[in-house]
Design a protein around this motif. Structure first.
Motif, PDB file in Angstrom:
ATOM      1  N   LYS A 129       0.832  -1.204   0.000  1.00 34.47           N
ATOM      2  CA  LYS A 129       0.000   0.000   0.000  1.00 34.47           C
ATOM      3  C   LYS A 129       0.866   1.254   0.000  1.00 34.47           C
ATOM      4  O   LYS A 129       0.460   2.292  -0.484  1.00 34.47           O
ATOM      5  N   GLY A 130       2.050   1.141   0.566  1.00 43.18           N
ATOM      6  CA  GLY A 130       3.005   2.241   0.581  1.00 43.18           C
ATOM      7  C   GLY A 130       4.098   1.983  -0.437  1.00 43.18           C
ATOM      8  O   GLY A 130       4.100   0.970  -1.138  1.00 43.18           O
ATOM      9  N   VAL A 131       5.032   2.908  -0.504  1.00 41.00           N
ATOM     10  CA  VAL A 131       6.152   2.758  -1.428  1.00 41.00           C
ATOM     11  C   VAL A 131       7.458   2.749  -0.643  1.00 41.00           C
ATOM     12  O   VAL A 131       7.557   3.324   0.441  1.00 41.00           O
ATOM     13  N   GLY A 132       8.447   2.085  -1.195  1.00 42.00           N
ATOM     14  CA  GLY A 132       9.767   2.041  -0.573  1.00 42.00           C
ATOM     15  C   GLY A 132      10.590   3.239  -0.997  1.00 42.00           C
ATOM     16  O   GLY A 132      10.083   4.196  -1.600  1.00 42.00           O
ATOM     17  N   SER A 133      11.865   3.187  -0.705  1.00 43.83           N
ATOM     18  CA  SER A 133      12.760   4.307  -0.995  1.00 43.83           C
ATOM     19  C   SER A 133      12.878   4.581  -2.490  1.00 43.83           C
ATOM     20  O   SER A 133      13.224   5.692  -2.887  1.00 43.83           O
ATOM     21  N   ALA A 134      12.570   3.614  -3.328  1.00 44.50           N
ATOM     22  CA  ALA A 134      12.616   3.814  -4.785  1.00 44.50           C
ATOM     23  C   ALA A 134      11.353   4.498  -5.301  1.00 44.50           C
ATOM     24  O   ALA A 134      11.225   4.755  -6.493  1.00 44.50           O
ATOM     25  N   GLY A 135      10.378   4.755  -4.399  1.00 45.20           N
ATOM     26  CA  GLY A 135       9.159   5.448  -4.782  1.00 45.20           C
ATOM     27  C   GLY A 135       8.141   4.579  -5.478  1.00 45.20           C
ATOM     28  O   GLY A 135       7.216   5.084  -6.112  1.00 45.20           O
ATOM     29  N   LYS A 136       8.276   3.265  -5.366  1.00 42.42           N
ATOM     30  CA  LYS A 136       7.324   2.356  -6.007  1.00 42.42           C
ATOM     31  C   LYS A 136       6.915   1.263  -5.021  1.00 42.42           C
ATOM     32  O   LYS A 136       7.627   0.983  -4.067  1.00 42.42           O
ATOM     33  N   PRO A 137       5.768   0.641  -5.275  1.00 48.25           N
ATOM     34  CA  PRO A 137       5.337  -0.450  -4.398  1.00 48.25           C
ATOM     35  C   PRO A 137       6.145  -1.726  -4.671  1.00 48.25           C
ATOM     36  O   PRO A 137       6.736  -1.878  -5.731  1.00 48.25           O
ATOM     37  N   PHE A 138       6.132  -2.619  -3.696  1.00 45.77           N
ATOM     38  CA  PHE A 138       6.826  -3.903  -3.785  1.00 45.77           C
ATOM     39  C   PHE A 138       5.827  -5.002  -3.463  1.00 45.77           C
ATOM     40  O   PHE A 138       4.948  -4.804  -2.622  1.00 45.77           O
ATOM     41  N   ASN A 139       5.974  -6.169  -4.086  1.00 45.96           N
ATOM     42  CA  ASN A 139       5.096  -7.258  -3.674  1.00 45.96           C
ATOM     43  C   ASN A 139       5.677  -7.935  -2.433  1.00 45.96           C
ATOM     44  O   ASN A 139       6.861  -7.766  -2.106  1.00 45.96           O
ATOM     45  N   LEU A 140       4.822  -8.658  -1.723  1.00 43.72           N
ATOM     46  CA  LEU A 140       5.234  -9.290  -0.477  1.00 43.72           C
ATOM     47  C   LEU A 140       6.368 -10.285  -0.710  1.00 43.72           C
ATOM     48  O   LEU A 140       7.274 -10.394   0.119  1.00 43.72           O
ATOM     49  N   ARG A 141       6.364 -11.001  -1.811  1.00 46.01           N
ATOM     50  CA  ARG A 141       7.442 -11.955  -2.119  1.00 46.01           C
ATOM     51  C   ARG A 141       8.797 -11.234  -2.117  1.00 46.01           C
ATOM     52  O   ARG A 141       9.760 -11.704  -1.547  1.00 46.01           O
ATOM     53  N   TRP A 142       8.848 -10.069  -2.766  1.00 44.02           N
ATOM     54  CA  TRP A 142      10.092  -9.301  -2.828  1.00 44.02           C
ATOM     55  C   TRP A 142      10.506  -8.863  -1.425  1.00 44.02           C
ATOM     56  O   TRP A 142      11.672  -8.945  -1.055  1.00 44.02           O
ATOM     57  N   ILE A 143       9.537  -8.400  -0.632  1.00 46.17           N
ATOM     58  CA  ILE A 143       9.847  -7.937   0.721  1.00 46.17           C
ATOM     59  C   ILE A 143      10.388  -9.088   1.562  1.00 46.17           C
ATOM     60  O   ILE A 143      11.395  -8.937   2.266  1.00 46.17           O
ATOM     61  N   TYR A 144       9.742 -10.257   1.506  1.00 49.85           N
ATOM     62  CA  TYR A 144      10.253 -11.410   2.255  1.00 49.85           C
ATOM     63  C   TYR A 144      11.680 -11.753   1.820  1.00 49.85           C
ATOM     64  O   TYR A 144      12.562 -11.985   2.649  1.00 49.85           O
ATOM     65  N   THR A 145      11.904 -11.795   0.524  1.00 55.65           N
ATOM     66  CA  THR A 145      13.235 -12.147   0.020  1.00 55.65           C
ATOM     67  C   THR A 145      14.266 -11.119   0.462  1.00 55.65           C
ATOM     68  O   THR A 145      15.371 -11.472   0.899  1.00 55.65           O
ATOM     69  N   HIS A 146      13.902  -9.859   0.381  1.00 50.09           N
ATOM     70  CA  HIS A 146      14.821  -8.808   0.830  1.00 50.09           C
ATOM     71  C   HIS A 146      15.119  -8.934   2.323  1.00 50.09           C
ATOM     72  O   HIS A 146      16.274  -8.784   2.747  1.00 50.09           O
ATOM     73  N   MET A 147      14.118  -9.198   3.127  1.00 48.65           N
ATOM     74  CA  MET A 147      14.324  -9.308   4.567  1.00 48.65           C
ATOM     75  C   MET A 147      15.206 -10.507   4.915  1.00 48.65           C
ATOM     76  O   MET A 147      16.033 -10.430   5.839  1.00 48.65           O
ATOM     77  N   ILE A 148      15.057 -11.613   4.205  1.00 53.17           N
ATOM     78  CA  ILE A 148      15.938 -12.765   4.420  1.00 53.17           C
ATOM     79  C   ILE A 148      17.377 -12.356   4.128  1.00 53.17           C
ATOM     80  O   ILE A 148      18.295 -12.651   4.899  1.00 53.17           O
TER      81      ILE A 148
END
Length: 171
Positions: A129-148
């Motif tokens: 629902k929000g955007v990251g530092s790149a100014g665009k949304p991310f899907n949950l899969r990407w967020i999980y992978t990034h957090m790992i």
């Protein structure tokens, strides 16, 4: 709380579906960080052991609390929240600790941020629902992978700091 050991830390399932696999690996790395801090005093957790860096184990846990908050609550769920520790004037304040910074307080804040309520309402392909530092949304899969990745990288840092603090390796 009795600290968990590596032997007690749950291994991710080798045959899980994608979401439980991602969540399992994220939980594994989260608990790895806690195990690396286990058994140390507050003073040891605040010890900057790799000069000239002021990097500490407790500062690392504070940093990861902010990272959790940013990706899951602010970016994914779109919540408007203040940073936990950092400020515009000092964006790295999450790593800054004082003589009054305690493990009990730091762990409680971190555990509150790792709760999964924000992610539960999203599918892996759902965009934030929000955007990251790149100014665009991310899907949950990407967020999980990034957090790992974030935890795995910082757990390597924690290995070095822990060894310098008390000589322990493999914790």
């Amino acid at each position: 709380m009795t600290p968990m050991t590596f032997a007690e830390r749950p291994e991710p399932a080798i045959d899980a579906a994608e979401r439980p696999m991602l969540e399992g690996w994220l939980d594994y790395h989260r608990e790895t960080l806690v195990v690396k801090c286990a058994g140390l005093t507050d003073a040891q957790l605040r010890e900057a052991s790799v000069p000239p860096s002021a990097f500490t184990l407790i500062g690392l846990v504070r940093h990861l609390a902010e990272v959790e908050r940013f990706w899951f609550r602010e970016t994914l769920a779109g919540e408007k929240l203040p940073d936990l520790y950092s400020t515009e004037e000092d964006p790295d304040a999450d790593f800054t600790v004082s003589e009054t910074t305690t493990w009990a307080e730091t762990e409680a804040v971190w555990r509150a941020e790792v709760a999964r309520e924000s992610a539960a309402a999203f599918g892996l392909d759902d965009f934030s629902k929000g955007v990251g530092s790149a100014g665009k949304p991310f899907n949950l899969r990407w967020i999980y992978t990034h957090m790992i990745e974030e935890y795995a990288r910082h757990n390597g840092h924690a290995d070095l700091v822990r060894e310098r603090v008390d000589g322990a390796t493999g914790v």
